[in-house]
Scaffold this active site. Structure first.
Site, PDB file in Angstrom:
ATOM      1  N   LYS A  80     -21.589  -3.432   0.496  1.00 35.82           N
ATOM      2  CA  LYS A  80     -20.532  -4.381   0.140  1.00 35.82           C
ATOM      3  C   LYS A  80     -21.167  -5.773   0.132  1.00 35.82           C
ATOM      4  O   LYS A  80     -22.221  -5.987   0.755  1.00 35.82           O
ATOM      5  CB  LYS A  80     -19.417  -4.328   1.195  1.00 35.82           C
ATOM      6  CG  LYS A  80     -18.090  -4.825   0.717  1.00 35.82           C
ATOM      7  CD  LYS A  80     -17.183  -3.695   0.275  1.00 35.82           C
ATOM      8  CE  LYS A  80     -15.841  -4.244  -0.181  1.00 35.82           C
ATOM      9  NZ  LYS A  80     -14.891  -3.196  -0.530  1.00 35.82           N
ATOM     10  N   GLY A 177       3.822  -3.760  -0.386  1.00 28.27           N
ATOM     11  CA  GLY A 177       2.958  -4.144  -1.507  1.00 28.27           C
ATOM     12  C   GLY A 177       3.305  -3.334  -2.748  1.00 28.27           C
ATOM     13  O   GLY A 177       2.435  -2.941  -3.524  1.00 28.27           O
ATOM     14  N   GLY A 180       2.085  -4.221  -6.364  1.00 34.31           N
ATOM     15  CA  GLY A 180       0.638  -4.412  -6.558  1.00 34.31           C
ATOM     16  C   GLY A 180       0.053  -3.401  -7.523  1.00 34.31           C
ATOM     17  O   GLY A 180       0.749  -2.500  -8.009  1.00 34.31           O
ATOM     18  N   VAL A 182      -2.002  -0.888  -7.105  1.00 31.33           N
ATOM     19  CA  VAL A 182      -1.853   0.495  -6.653  1.00 31.33           C
ATOM     20  C   VAL A 182      -0.381   0.786  -6.375  1.00 31.33           C
ATOM     21  O   VAL A 182       0.144   1.830  -6.773  1.00 31.33           O
ATOM     22  CB  VAL A 182      -2.677   0.773  -5.372  1.00 31.33           C
ATOM     23  CG1 VAL A 182      -2.517   2.230  -4.960  1.00 31.33           C
ATOM     24  CG2 VAL A 182      -4.151   0.445  -5.584  1.00 31.33           C
TER      25      VAL A 182
HETATM   26  P1  NAD Z   1      -2.946  -6.071  -5.259  1.00 31.23           P
HETATM   27  O1  NAD Z   1      -3.347  -7.438  -4.838  1.00 31.23           O
HETATM   28  O2  NAD Z   1      -2.735  -5.792  -6.708  1.00 31.23           O
HETATM   29  O3  NAD Z   1      -1.604  -5.620  -4.515  1.00 31.23           O
HETATM   30  C1  NAD Z   1      -1.245  -6.033  -3.253  1.00 31.23           C
HETATM   31  C2  NAD Z   1       0.230  -6.309  -3.276  1.00 31.23           C
HETATM   32  O4  NAD Z   1       0.639  -6.635  -1.957  1.00 31.23           O
HETATM   33  C3  NAD Z   1       0.624  -7.492  -4.161  1.00 31.23           C
HETATM   34  O5  NAD Z   1       1.699  -7.152  -5.001  1.00 31.23           O
HETATM   35  C4  NAD Z   1       1.039  -8.563  -3.150  1.00 31.23           C
HETATM   36  O6  NAD Z   1       2.049  -9.427  -3.641  1.00 31.23           O
HETATM   37  C5  NAD Z   1       1.542  -7.705  -2.021  1.00 31.23           C
HETATM   38  N1  NAD Z   1       1.591  -8.387  -0.729  1.00 31.23           N
HETATM   39  C6  NAD Z   1       0.763  -9.317  -0.224  1.00 31.23           C
HETATM   40  N2  NAD Z   1       1.166  -9.680   0.996  1.00 31.23           N
HETATM   41  C7  NAD Z   1       2.254  -8.927   1.280  1.00 31.23           C
HETATM   42  C8  NAD Z   1       3.115  -8.836   2.399  1.00 31.23           C
HETATM   43  N3  NAD Z   1       2.930  -9.589   3.493  1.00 31.23           N
HETATM   44  N4  NAD Z   1       4.132  -7.943   2.364  1.00 31.23           N
HETATM   45  C9  NAD Z   1       4.344  -7.184   1.258  1.00 31.23           C
HETATM   46  N5  NAD Z   1       3.563  -7.253   0.171  1.00 31.23           N
HETATM   47  C10 NAD Z   1       2.534  -8.106   0.189  1.00 31.23           C
HETATM   48  O7  NAD Z   1      -4.043  -5.092  -4.637  1.00 31.23           O
HETATM   49  P2  NAD Z   1      -4.299  -3.573  -4.983  1.00 31.23           P
HETATM   50  O8  NAD Z   1      -5.491  -3.468  -5.856  1.00 31.23           O
HETATM   51  O9  NAD Z   1      -3.027  -2.924  -5.373  1.00 31.23           O
HETATM   52  O10 NAD Z   1      -4.747  -3.032  -3.552  1.00 31.23           O
HETATM   53  C11 NAD Z   1      -3.796  -2.831  -2.520  1.00 31.23           C
HETATM   54  C12 NAD Z   1      -4.524  -2.385  -1.262  1.00 31.23           C
HETATM   55  O11 NAD Z   1      -5.204  -1.148  -1.537  1.00 31.23           O
HETATM   56  C13 NAD Z   1      -5.612  -3.344  -0.775  1.00 31.23           C
HETATM   57  O12 NAD Z   1      -5.690  -3.261   0.629  1.00 31.23           O
HETATM   58  C14 NAD Z   1      -6.886  -2.780  -1.378  1.00 31.23           C
HETATM   59  O13 NAD Z   1      -8.017  -3.133  -0.620  1.00 31.23           O
HETATM   60  C15 NAD Z   1      -6.603  -1.280  -1.284  1.00 31.23           C
HETATM   61  N6  NAD Z   1      -7.329  -0.475  -2.264  1.00 31.23           N
HETATM   62  C16 NAD Z   1      -7.156  -0.682  -3.595  1.00 31.23           C
HETATM   63  C17 NAD Z   1      -7.844   0.128  -4.503  1.00 31.23           C
HETATM   64  C18 NAD Z   1      -7.644  -0.047  -5.976  1.00 31.23           C
HETATM   65  O14 NAD Z   1      -8.023   0.871  -6.747  1.00 31.23           O
HETATM   66  N7  NAD Z   1      -7.059  -1.142  -6.437  1.00 31.23           N
HETATM   67  C19 NAD Z   1      -8.701   1.145  -4.046  1.00 31.23           C
HETATM   68  C20 NAD Z   1      -8.838   1.348  -2.672  1.00 31.23           C
HETATM   69  C21 NAD Z   1      -8.140   0.526  -1.787  1.00 31.23           C
END
Ligand code: NAD
Length: 353
Positions: A80, A177, A180, A182
């Protein structure tokens, strides 16, 4: 604090500190393990308070990638990188070109993709200095749908074990979330499977629209911990299972996409004590890295991805079964399996050398 005394140091193979005065780059690239192949993991750009915080973050995150990649049985290691976000205005393209030069200095031992604060355009800029980047716009695309599918299938396994239900009809799921990348794909899967949904996000308008579309209940960002649901699916931030939230949970299952859901490893035991089944985050959320593999090896097509997602479900089931049999927290069981597999690969590599 010296890096070797840092509690998060885990015999990482290589740590590169890279600076570039002209662009303001201050980056740390950590290769945790190349025992199973080049170390793959995203680059995070964040406004760290101190450089010690950045070091701790990159040490933890790179170890987590080794564990995630080995549990998904991918032919890669774990690494990372973090960039300490420069103060004020900066030339983003130049910064990522300089970051690419730092990646290049690791001779292919580390392959970067995006993480928090970094997007596909940044990888395009880094690509000008190195070929060791993935997550490019013309690559395998957004990994989130595959991550969400893996999480959805994992939730089903947990519901089977934790609630004795083979389907999700009427199962109450609280998604944090929800709008978001995912989160919204996961919500679509859960709704289609007949789950009753409680959704929270800080993005209020998209949240209302999403909830309306699926007949779901909107819940406040703090209220989400108190929902009288069966499953809590954290899909936003890390460390949401902590001393302040754990006693508020009424669910039987915690299973979601967020990385580093437990504030400390001990929280896994606390969940177990409370009879809450926990799907180790790096096992259930590995769909995204599986999807990205197609950019590392073009032979790995959509069919291969599907096969790996199936494998991931078997691994999750094995971890949960072993945890139950041995009466140990699932996160500890997963860590043990991951460490053992990495050690086996390291020994085999040494023997072959
Ligand atoms: P993202 O930023 O698109 O989504 C996160 C969502 O959480 C956003 O909609 C944001 O508004 C919301 N959020 C932030 N603070 C919040 C709170 N206090 N309460 C409620 N909602 C809140 O990110 P993502 O890509 O969807 O990833 C989400 C999580 O999954 C992260 O922890 C990321 O590390 C993990 N992850 C993502 C992937 C991927 O393929 N994108 C893969 C593995 C792990």
């Amino acid at each position: 604090m010296s890096v070797f005394e840092n509690p998060a140091f885990d015999n990482h193979e290589k740590i590169l500190y890279a600076t570039d005065e002209a662009t303001g780059l201050k980056a740390i690239l950590a290769v945790h393990s190349t025992a199973r192949g080049p170390a793959v993991g995203g680059c995070r750009m964040w406004k760290y308070d101190t450089s010690d915080d950045a070091v701790t973050d990159v040490l933890r995150l790179s170890q987590g990638m080794s564990y995630k990649n080995v549990m998904a049985d991918l032919p890669i290691g774990g690494g990372k990188s973090v960039i300490i976000r420069p103060e004020g205005d900066f030339d983003r393209v130049a910064l990522f070109e300089a970051f690419g030069r730092a990646i290049e200095a690791l001779n292919g031992n580390y392959i970067s993709a995006e993480d928090v604060g970094v997007g596909p355009d940044d990888m395009v800029a880094a690509r000008r200095s190195t070929r060791h980047v993935v997550g490019l716009p013309e690559g395998t695309g957004d990994p989130s749908p595959t991550t969400a599918k893996g999480v959805y299938l994992g939730v089903r396994i947990c519901v089977d074990r934790g609630l004795g239900k083979q389907d999700l009809k009427g199962v109450k799921v609280a998604v944090q979330g929800a709008t978001g990348h995912v989160g919204h794909y996961l919500v679509d899967h859960l709704a289609e499977a007949g789950a009753e949904l409680f959704l929270s996000d800080i993005n209020e308008q998209p949240l209302r629209e999403l909830a309306e579309r699926h007949g779901a209940t909107v819940v406040g960002t703090d209220e989400i911990y108190d929902v009288d649901a069966d499953v809590f699916a954290p899909c936003a931030l890390g460390a949401v299972i902590n001393e302040k939230t754990i006693d508020r949970l009424k669910v039987k299952v915690v299973a979601g996409a967020a990385n580093n859901q437990l504030s400390t490893p001990e929280m896994g035991a606390e969940l177990q004590k409370r009879g809450i089944l926990y799907a180790p985050d790096y096992v259930i959320n590995a769909g995204g890295i599986i999807n990205v593999m197609g950019e590392i090896d073009p032979k790995l097509d959509a069919r291969w991805v599907e096969g790996k997602l199936d494998g991931l479900q078997r691994t999750l089931a094995e971890v949960l079964d072993k945890a139950e049999r041995e009466g140990r927290p699932a996160n500890v069981v997963a860590d043990d399996i991951a460490r053992q597999r990495i050690e086996e690969a390291r020994a085999a590599k040494q023997e072959a050398a």
